[in-house]
Design a protein around this motif. Structure first.
Motif, PDB file in Angstrom:
ATOM      1  N   PRO A   1      -2.171  -6.873  -4.690  1.00 27.61           N
ATOM      2  CA  PRO A   1      -3.007  -6.746  -3.315  1.00 27.61           C
ATOM      3  C   PRO A   1      -4.004  -5.870  -3.374  1.00 27.61           C
ATOM      4  CG  PRO A   1      -0.617  -6.547  -3.846  1.00 27.61           C
ATOM      5  CD  PRO A   1      -1.264  -6.482  -4.951  1.00 27.61           C
ATOM      6  N   GLY A   2      -4.446  -6.319  -2.322  1.00 30.32           N
ATOM      7  CA  GLY A   2      -5.832  -5.499  -2.418  1.00 30.32           C
ATOM      8  C   GLY A   2      -6.674  -5.520  -2.783  1.00 30.32           C
ATOM      9  N   GLY A   3      -6.394  -5.881  -4.128  1.00 24.98           N
ATOM     10  CA  GLY A   3      -8.085  -5.630  -4.969  1.00 24.98           C
ATOM     11  C   GLY A   3      -7.849  -4.813  -6.008  1.00 24.98           C
ATOM     12  N   VAL A   4      -6.601  -3.451  -6.035  1.00 31.30           N
ATOM     13  CA  VAL A   4      -6.780  -2.621  -6.216  1.00 31.30           C
ATOM     14  C   VAL A   4      -6.157  -3.496  -7.771  1.00 31.30           C
ATOM     15  CG1 VAL A   4      -5.285  -1.405  -4.835  1.00 31.30           C
ATOM     16  CG2 VAL A   4      -4.175  -2.419  -6.034  1.00 31.30           C
ATOM     17  N   ALA A   5      -7.185  -1.867  -8.738  1.00 27.78           N
ATOM     18  CA  ALA A   5      -7.197  -2.355 -10.085  1.00 27.78           C
ATOM     19  C   ALA A   5      -5.863  -2.016 -11.174  1.00 27.78           C
ATOM     20  CB  ALA A   5      -8.205  -1.682 -11.149  1.00 27.78           C
ATOM     21  N   ILE A   6      -5.590  -2.780 -11.745  1.00 31.47           N
ATOM     22  CA  ILE A   6      -4.770  -2.670 -12.309  1.00 31.47           C
ATOM     23  C   ILE A   6      -4.815  -2.921 -14.134  1.00 31.47           C
ATOM     24  CG2 ILE A   6      -2.118  -3.938 -12.894  1.00 31.47           C
ATOM     25  CD1 ILE A   6      -2.197  -4.023 -10.688  1.00 31.47           C
TER      26      ILE A   6
ATOM     27  N   TYR B   1      -0.992   0.781 -15.706  1.00 30.70           N
ATOM     28  CA  TYR B   1      -2.136   1.531 -14.609  1.00 30.70           C
ATOM     29  C   TYR B   1      -2.993   1.126 -13.718  1.00 30.70           C
ATOM     30  CZ  TYR B   1      -1.579   4.084 -19.667  1.00 30.70           C
ATOM     31  OH  TYR B   1      -1.781   4.430 -20.629  1.00 30.70           O
ATOM     32  N   THR B   2      -3.055   1.937 -12.540  1.00 25.94           N
ATOM     33  CA  THR B   2      -3.729   0.738 -11.472  1.00 25.94           C
ATOM     34  C   THR B   2      -3.864   2.702 -10.747  1.00 25.94           C
ATOM     35  OG1 THR B   2      -3.350   0.471  -9.580  1.00 25.94           O
ATOM     36  CG2 THR B   2      -1.507   1.966 -10.509  1.00 25.94           C
ATOM     37  N   ASN B   3      -5.448   1.719 -10.267  1.00 26.56           N
ATOM     38  CA  ASN B   3      -5.808   3.053  -9.609  1.00 26.56           C
ATOM     39  C   ASN B   3      -5.483   3.269  -7.789  1.00 26.56           C
ATOM     40  OD1 ASN B   3      -7.168   0.748  -8.336  1.00 26.56           O
ATOM     41  ND2 ASN B   3      -9.313   1.349  -8.194  1.00 26.56           N
TER      42      ASN B   3
END
Length: 245
Positions: free
Chosen positions: A92-97, A234-236
């Motif tokens: 959601p919101g374009g976060v990286a995974i 892993y996510t930012n």
């Protein structure tokens, strides 16, 4: 990383996995088995196995489970033939995974991961779409209690650490992957106990989400981490403090 602890995502995952002890035991057992198959049963010459055994100790995995996983990897016991697959996408919101999986059924796992991304407002992407946002790093977490900050900082920097910072009652030590073992040996030689010692993926920048998007992202992380075939997520996403536990 701006504004938040490198430890936050690992701490979130550890808290969730502590609640499902059988599942974390199975996942770490797979890691040990794969590590032995790829590099042999001697951790001295097999960094991947050494890291898997470290994770087993952090999670209090019984010795008999560890031995069984080693025997499976060495071929002494029968076991499923797992393969490693990585997935990348956006939450959601374009976060990286980034997702690391071990599976004995590639099609099933791919379908499940795609479904979870879609269910919680994300979408699975092509290989390489977000991996450029992350760097592989060694990460050590040391409890601050009774530790002299300056002494520890000088010790690890002399051993090759890249960064040292105090956050959330812990010291976070970051290294290049090649320097991980040297820093670990230095900590062990000086009787400095670590809460976490692992090679992980650290985002170069983080992204915050507000309201429903933040809630959806936490649900997506929980669902991915709860999946039997998924080893690491892993996510930012910069996890807010009130959502960490």
């Amino acid at each position: 990383m701006s504004g938040h602890s490198k430890w936050a995502n690992i701490k979130h995952k550890k808290g969730k996995m502590d609640a499902v002890r059988g599942k974390v035991t199975t996942k770490i057992g797979r890691e040990i088995t794969i590590a032995v198959r790829m590099g042999g049963s001697d951790p001295t010459g097999n960094m991947r196995l050494k890291l898997a055994l470290q994770k087993a100790r952090e999670n209090n995995i019984p010795k008999e489970n560890i031995q069984r996983a080693i025997q499976k990897g060495a071929g002494a016991l029968e076991g499923s033939n797992y393969e490693e697959i990585n997935y990348e996408g956006y939450g959601p919101g374009g976060v990286a995974i980034m997702v690391e999986a071990m599976t004995d059924n590639r099609n099933r796992t791919a379908a499940d991961v795609r479904h979870l991304f879609s269910k919680y407002g994300g979408n699975l992407g092509e290989s390489g779409c977000v991996s450029w946002m992350f760097k592989q790093k060694g990460l050590f977490i040391v409890e601050q209690d009774g530790i002299d900050e300056e002494e520890l900082m000088l010790m690890v920097l002399d051993a090759g650490a890249e960064d040292f910072e105090a956050a959330d009652d812990q010291f976070e030590i970051t290294t290049a992957p090649d320097d991980f073992e040297k820093v670990q040996e230095t900590l062990e030689k000086n009787n400095v106990k670590t809460v976490v010692a692992r090679i992980t993926m650290v985002p170069e920048t983080t992204a915050s989400l507000l309201g429903d998007e933040g809630v959806k992202m936490m649900k997506l992380m929980d669902a991915l981490e709860d999946h039997d075939d998924i080893q690491e997520v892993y996510t930012n996403f910069d996890i807010p403090e009130d959502m960490e536990d």
